[in-house]
Design an enzyme around this catalytic site. Structure first.
Site, PDB file in Angstrom:
ATOM      1  N   ASP A  48       7.793  66.809 -15.601  1.00  0.00           N
ATOM      2  CA  ASP A  48       8.232  65.500 -15.239  1.00  0.00           C
ATOM      3  C   ASP A  48       9.466  65.770 -14.232  1.00  0.00           C
ATOM      4  O   ASP A  48       9.392  65.259 -12.992  1.00  0.00           O
ATOM      5  CB  ASP A  48       8.720  64.207 -16.126  1.00  0.00           C
ATOM      6  CG  ASP A  48       9.668  64.987 -17.235  1.00  0.00           C
ATOM      7  OD1 ASP A  48      10.060  66.139 -17.284  1.00  0.00           O
ATOM      8  OD2 ASP A  48      10.390  63.962 -17.931  1.00  0.00           O
ATOM      9  N   ASP A 105      10.244  60.082 -21.044  1.00  0.00           N
ATOM     10  CA  ASP A 105      10.401  59.420 -22.257  1.00  0.00           C
ATOM     11  C   ASP A 105      10.745  58.018 -22.043  1.00  0.00           C
ATOM     12  O   ASP A 105      10.281  57.226 -22.921  1.00  0.00           O
ATOM     13  CB  ASP A 105      11.301  60.288 -23.023  1.00  0.00           C
ATOM     14  CG  ASP A 105      11.021  61.867 -23.343  1.00  0.00           C
ATOM     15  OD1 ASP A 105       9.910  62.020 -22.957  1.00  0.00           O
ATOM     16  OD2 ASP A 105      11.978  62.420 -23.761  1.00  0.00           O
TER      17      ASP A 105
HETATM   18  C1  GLA Z   1      12.177  66.075 -23.144  1.00  0.00           C
HETATM   19  C2  GLA Z   1      12.557  65.183 -21.948  1.00  0.00           C
HETATM   20  C3  GLA Z   1      11.467  64.694 -21.034  1.00  0.00           C
HETATM   21  C4  GLA Z   1      10.353  65.868 -20.653  1.00  0.00           C
HETATM   22  C5  GLA Z   1       9.882  66.584 -21.952  1.00  0.00           C
HETATM   23  C6  GLA Z   1       9.021  67.699 -21.876  1.00  0.00           C
HETATM   24  O1  GLA Z   1      11.320  65.036 -23.953  1.00  0.00           O
HETATM   25  O2  GLA Z   1      13.406  64.248 -22.387  1.00  0.00           O
HETATM   26  O3  GLA Z   1      11.853  64.152 -19.869  1.00  0.00           O
HETATM   27  O4  GLA Z   1      10.861  66.832 -19.917  1.00  0.00           O
HETATM   28  O5  GLA Z   1      10.926  66.776 -22.761  1.00  0.00           O
HETATM   29  O6  GLA Z   1       8.079  67.353 -21.124  1.00  0.00           O
END
Ligand code: GLA
Length: 391
Positions: free
Chosen positions: A37, A178
């Protein structure tokens, strides 16, 4: 007693009145596109049927008093001194308090009204397990302030405000996935997001499969700093590759062919990190047409490849995650299994044939326990709607 009843009872006890409303904001599980992301890639998460619930009323002043029921801890902070990250008694805010106060800070930066609140919250998203308990807390408080402040923002906007709180207030350089999944979830659907344009679509989860989440019960350690390190390696890769590929802005812009041509310019570790990102973006791009063809076998293979890449190239797995995934791979009915979320501990996600799901869950738990001596938690998860007020 269900979680809602628990927080409402505790609200009455603490504040001597009923809450005005209750908010629910889910955690998330990610099926494909891990650590991509923040490289402008594509992700495929779903909001899950585990959530943070928040009971709330206006406090009548600029002060917010927040009780975290799961921790048995309370904190208070003032709208006018959020920047200091201190309580109204001039003590440093506890770590968990940075999420509500950070959300209020981010909303206030946007000039949105955020009156003080009295609140009690609790969650059945396990913390530190890669299921975005912190994003669910941010989105719960965002929706609560939206209601108290009398304004509205669309869910994607709310997600961006949550990400800013996490990046600039809490200090984790996370991407948008997330908060996006917690805000925009659609029942029974996966969410396919282009993290650059922020265009997204809900993709129905094929009926013949279930998502099973398995918690290694190994808490993430060092996740914050190791996460920021990984992100820095990606930025370094872009910086170096830009000398040869001047049009690129992020690893998203580097094709696998161009990468192979220029990878030898990168330090070895940076090359590994970047290779995971570039290949995982390719895998996730394929996901929507594959699901449209109902080719679950192929989709599962992409999940397995993603795990191997996270283990060997991005190096964010751990022995317990590998044990859980390797056990799943041997079980009948399992299409794909991999670690989900940032890694270093926490949960795996498994795509399993509906008619095998009960046996699969039991045997996965037994197999993991045999290999590690640890008792996991395994549950069948349903994709849920995003954050909002409860009826
Ligand atoms: C965490 C971060 C997300 C993403 C994931 C890995 O959850 O908050 O933004 O980068 O790790 O995909």
């Amino acid at each position: 007693m269900d979680l809602r009843q628990k927080i409402v009872n505790s609200f009455r006890k603490r504040f001597g009145a009923d809450p005005e409303f209750v908010v629910r904001a889910p955690g998330r599980v990610n099926l494909l596109g891990e650590h991509v992301d923040y490289n402008d890639g594509f992700v495929l998460p779903a909001a899950i049927d585990r959530a943070t619930l928040l009971a709330c009323r206006p406090s009548g002043s600029s002060l917010s008093s927040i009780l975290a029921l799961d921790l048995g801890a309370e904190t208070s902070f003032d709208l006018n001194s959020l920047q200091n990250k201190r309580t109204n008694r001039d003590m440093p805010l506890p770590g968990w308090g940075l999420y509500p106060s950070g959300m209020q800070w981010s909303l206030a930066e946007e000039k949105l009204k955020t009156p003080g609140m009295d609140a009690v919250f609790a969650s059945d998203v396990p913390p530190g397990a890669g299921l975005s308990s912190s994003a669910s807390v941010e989105m719960a408080f965002g929706v609560a302030w939206e209601k108290l402040g009398g304004w509205t923002r669309n869910p994607m906007h709310m997600a961006k405000l949550g990400q800013r709180a996490e990046n600039r207030y809490v200090g984790v350089n996370c991407g948008i996935m997330d908060q996006f999944a917690s805000a925009c979830g659609v029942k029974d659907h996966l969410l396919f997001l282009d993290c650059r344009s922020l265009d997204w679509q809900a993709v129905p989860l094929p009926r013949q499969v279930a998502i099973v989440i398995a918690n290694t019960n190994v808490h993430r350690s060092l996740a914050g700093s190791a996460y920021n390190d990984r992100r820095a390696a990606c930025e370094q890769a872009v910086h170096i590759l830009r000398e040869y590929l001047p049009a690129i802005h992020a690893l998203r812009d580097v094709s696998p062919e161009d990468f192979n041509r220029h990878a030898h310019h990168l330090p070895e570790l940076v090359e590994k990190r970047a290779r995971h990102i570039i290949e995982d973006i390719q895998r996730t791009r394929l996901a929507v047409p594959i699901l449209a063809d109902n080719d679950i076998g192929r989709f599962g293979t992409l999940m397995n490849e993603c795990h191997i890449s996270l283990r060997d190239l991005y190096q964010v797995s751990c022995p317990e995650l590998d044990a859980m995934v390797e056990t799943a791979w041997t079980l009948p009915g399992c299409y794909g299994a991999r670690l989900t979320g940032a890694g270093f501990g926490g949960c795996t996600v498994n795509l399993v044939a509906q008619d095998a799901v009960v046996t699969f869950s039991r045997e996965l738990a037994q197999g993991y326990k045999r290999r590690t001596g640890l008792k996991p938690e395994v549950y069948i998860c349903h994709a849920a709607d995003g954050a909002g007020l409860m009826d």
